[in-house]
Design a protein around this motif. Structure first.
Motif, PDB file in Angstrom:
ATOM      1  N   VAL A 253       0.844  -1.204   0.000  1.00 13.42           N
ATOM      2  CA  VAL A 253       0.000   0.000   0.000  1.00 13.42           C
ATOM      3  C   VAL A 253       0.876   1.251   0.000  1.00 13.42           C
ATOM      4  CG1 VAL A 253      -1.711   1.322   1.301  1.00 13.42           C
ATOM      5  CG2 VAL A 253      -1.918  -1.168   1.150  1.00 13.42           C
ATOM      6  N   ALA A 254       1.894   1.268   0.854  1.00 12.80           N
ATOM      7  CA  ALA A 254       2.793   2.428   0.920  1.00 12.80           C
ATOM      8  C   ALA A 254       3.520   2.640  -0.403  1.00 12.80           C
ATOM      9  CB  ALA A 254       3.806   2.230   2.048  1.00 12.80           C
ATOM     10  N   GLY A 255       3.966   1.540  -1.024  1.00 11.10           N
ATOM     11  CA  GLY A 255       4.647   1.647  -2.306  1.00 11.10           C
ATOM     12  C   GLY A 255       3.742   2.216  -3.388  1.00 11.10           C
ATOM     13  N   PHE A 256       2.489   1.764  -3.398  1.00 11.18           N
ATOM     14  CA  PHE A 256       1.532   2.270  -4.385  1.00 11.18           C
ATOM     15  C   PHE A 256       1.315   3.772  -4.180  1.00 11.18           C
ATOM     16  CE2 PHE A 256      -2.394   3.153  -6.538  1.00 11.18           C
ATOM     17  CZ  PHE A 256      -2.459   2.244  -7.587  1.00 11.18           C
ATOM     18  N   ILE A 257       1.111   4.167  -2.928  1.00  9.31           N
ATOM     19  CA  ILE A 257       0.878   5.582  -2.637  1.00  9.31           C
ATOM     20  C   ILE A 257       2.088   6.422  -3.041  1.00  9.31           C
ATOM     21  CG2 ILE A 257       0.517   7.278  -0.795  1.00  9.31           C
ATOM     22  CD1 ILE A 257      -1.067   5.084   0.695  1.00  9.31           C
ATOM     23  N   GLY A 259       4.407   5.822  -5.305  1.00  8.29           N
ATOM     24  CA  GLY A 259       4.486   5.930  -6.762  1.00  8.29           C
ATOM     25  C   GLY A 259       3.392   6.807  -7.333  1.00  8.29           C
ATOM     26  N   PHE A 260       2.204   6.664  -6.794  1.00  9.49           N
ATOM     27  CA  PHE A 260       1.056   7.441  -7.263  1.00  9.49           C
ATOM     28  C   PHE A 260       1.272   8.931  -7.004  1.00  9.49           C
ATOM     29  CE2 PHE A 260      -3.238   9.201  -7.056  1.00  9.49           C
ATOM     30  CZ  PHE A 260      -3.854   8.608  -8.151  1.00  9.49           C
ATOM     31  N   GLU A 261       1.764   9.262  -5.801  1.00 11.06           N
ATOM     32  CA  GLU A 261       1.993  10.665  -5.446  1.00 11.06           C
ATOM     33  C   GLU A 261       3.111  11.289  -6.282  1.00 11.06           C
ATOM     34  OE1 GLU A 261       0.293  12.767  -2.773  1.00 11.06           O
ATOM     35  OE2 GLU A 261      -0.995  11.346  -3.838  1.00 11.06           O
ATOM     36  N   GLU A 262       4.037  10.459  -6.768  1.00  2.94           N
ATOM     37  CA  GLU A 262       5.101  10.962  -7.637  1.00  2.94           C
ATOM     38  C   GLU A 262       4.630  11.149  -9.073  1.00  2.94           C
ATOM     39  OE1 GLU A 262       8.633   8.595  -7.454  1.00  2.94           O
ATOM     40  OE2 GLU A 262       8.755   8.711  -5.260  1.00  2.94           O
ATOM     41  N   GLU A 268       4.655   1.600 -13.413  1.00  2.30           N
ATOM     42  CA  GLU A 268       5.711   1.835 -12.422  1.00  2.30           C
ATOM     43  C   GLU A 268       5.145   1.908 -11.007  1.00  2.30           C
ATOM     44  OE1 GLU A 268       9.254   4.204 -12.625  1.00  2.30           O
ATOM     45  OE2 GLU A 268       8.693   4.815 -14.658  1.00  2.30           O
ATOM     46  N   VAL A 269       3.951   2.449 -10.879  1.00  3.52           N
ATOM     47  CA  VAL A 269       3.293   2.483  -9.568  1.00  3.52           C
ATOM     48  C   VAL A 269       3.085   1.062  -9.059  1.00  3.52           C
ATOM     49  CG1 VAL A 269       1.201   3.132  -8.315  1.00  3.52           C
ATOM     50  CG2 VAL A 269       2.146   4.692 -10.014  1.00  3.52           C
ATOM     51  N   ALA A 275       7.431  -4.210  -5.349  1.00  2.00           N
ATOM     52  CA  ALA A 275       8.817  -4.187  -4.873  1.00  2.00           C
ATOM     53  C   ALA A 275       8.878  -3.856  -3.381  1.00  2.00           C
ATOM     54  CB  ALA A 275       9.627  -3.171  -5.673  1.00  2.00           C
ATOM     55  N   ALA A 276       8.023  -2.950  -2.941  1.00  5.10           N
ATOM     56  CA  ALA A 276       7.998  -2.589  -1.520  1.00  5.10           C
ATOM     57  C   ALA A 276       7.512  -3.767  -0.674  1.00  5.10           C
ATOM     58  CB  ALA A 276       7.109  -1.374  -1.302  1.00  5.10           C
ATOM     59  N   GLY A 277       6.450  -4.432  -1.130  1.00  4.32           N
ATOM     60  CA  GLY A 277       5.953  -5.595  -0.406  1.00  4.32           C
ATOM     61  C   GLY A 277       6.977  -6.712  -0.357  1.00  4.32           C
ATOM     62  N   SER A 278       7.622  -6.972  -1.482  1.00  2.20           N
ATOM     63  CA  SER A 278       8.642  -8.018  -1.549  1.00  2.20           C
ATOM     64  C   SER A 278       9.865  -7.645  -0.717  1.00  2.20           C
ATOM     65  CB  SER A 278       9.059  -8.254  -3.004  1.00  2.20           C
ATOM     66  OG  SER A 278       7.964  -8.682  -3.790  1.00  2.20           O
TER      67      SER A 278
END
Length: 306
Positions: A253-257, A259-262, A268-269, A275-278
């Motif tokens: 969830v944090a990784g998605f946010i 990427g999305f905010e960038e 890539e999001v 990648a963050a979860g893994s």
């Protein structure tokens, strides 16, 4: 600003015991304590990805103070509401077979809930709100729905990661983002979801039924399936040795946010989320930014759009 809300935080007390014997005095070979809770975990990973966030929620007693102190040490901003009673302690026993004992949550009063709603009343359209984790027994399972209905009036983007009755309630709000795992998706639709193809098929059904904007289905070793109105994609997981499953979903969830905010392209999001979860699953703790960037190179994104 990104706000993460943890209604039911905990101090996670992890104890390693060799040859555990019921009814006998057992001595720990190793122990550790962490400030736990899905929203708090999201804030921890956002910090590692160099994204600021503010942690919200309810804490109380000496255990609540431990959570506050832990976040202060990690330089994570927080605006917790103090409640009567102690924040729960969750005991995780690591021995021949892993066992858990989840503690009892303190009572959340109507006054506490009013204070939370007053906090959330200051959110703006440029803010992001993350609703993550379980709902305490003393709070209605519809609390997330009430919060979403309230902040939607100001066009706040809400990211949701919960389960059980709270998840079923949230679906009624046409959430902006939701991350069920494939078991939770199956339960929502009363179907069986085992394969990537089934996740994509039933994910689209869920998207249409509840008018979801972004749906991310986590599937452990099978990767993740992302679905929106215009995209259906599958992301593989990078190779690595899984040493820790705690917080992997929160890291997604944090990784998605992040990427999305960038403003990254959706491919890539999705890759950042996986990648963050893994990265967390491969670590004794949470992922780092460098590890996430490294793992992204080994994630394959495939379009499943027909």
């Amino acid at each position: 600003m990104i706000y993460t809300l943890t209604l039911n935080p905990a101090v996670d007390y992890i104890v390693n015991v060799s040859n555990f014997e019921i009814g006998q005095v057992n001595r720990a070979s190793k122990e550790s304590k962490f400030a736990g809770g899905k929203g708090i975990n999201v804030s921890k990973v956002l910090t590692r990805l160099e994204k600021e966030s503010t942690a919200l929620g309810f804490i109380g007693g000496f255990t609540g103070q431990y959570i506050q102190t832990s976040l202060d040490k990690e330089k994570i901003s927080s605006e917790f509401i103090q409640v009567n009673g102690d924040t729960r302690i969750n005991v995780k026993l690591k021995t021949e077979e892993e066992s858990e004992i989840n503690g009892i949550s303190p009572t959340i009063s109507e006054e506490n809930l009013s204070s939370l709603k007053e906090q959330l009343g200051h959110l703006k359209s440029t803010d992001v709100l993350v609703l993550a984790g379980s709902v305490p027994d003393t709070v209605s399972s519809s609390i997330y729905t009430e919060i979403i209905d309230m902040v939607k009036e100001r066009n706040v983007k809400v990211f949701v990661d919960t389960s059980g009755p709270a998840l079923k309630e949230v679906m009624k709000t046409s959430p902006f983002f939701i991350k069920p795992n494939h078991h939770e998706l199956a339960e929502l639709l009363d179907v069986t979801v085992n394969t990537v193809e089934e996740a994509a098929h039933f994910g689209k059904k869920a998207l249409e039924k509840w008018d979801i904007t972004h749906l991310l289905i986590s599937m452990a070793g099978k990767g993740a399936v992302y679905i929106s109105k215009d995209e259906v994609m599958h992301a593989t997981v990078p190779s690595g040795n899984v040493v820790n499953s705690v917080g992997a979903g929160d890291s997604m969830v944090a990784g998605f946010i992040a990427g999305f905010e960038e403003g990254l392209p959706l491919e890539e999001v999705l890759a950042t989320a996986v990648a963050a979860g893994s990265g967390t699953a491969f670590s004794n703790g949470f992922c780092t930014k460098d590890l996430v960037h490294s793992l992204k190179k080994n994630i394959k994104i495939t379009s499943l759009q027909q």
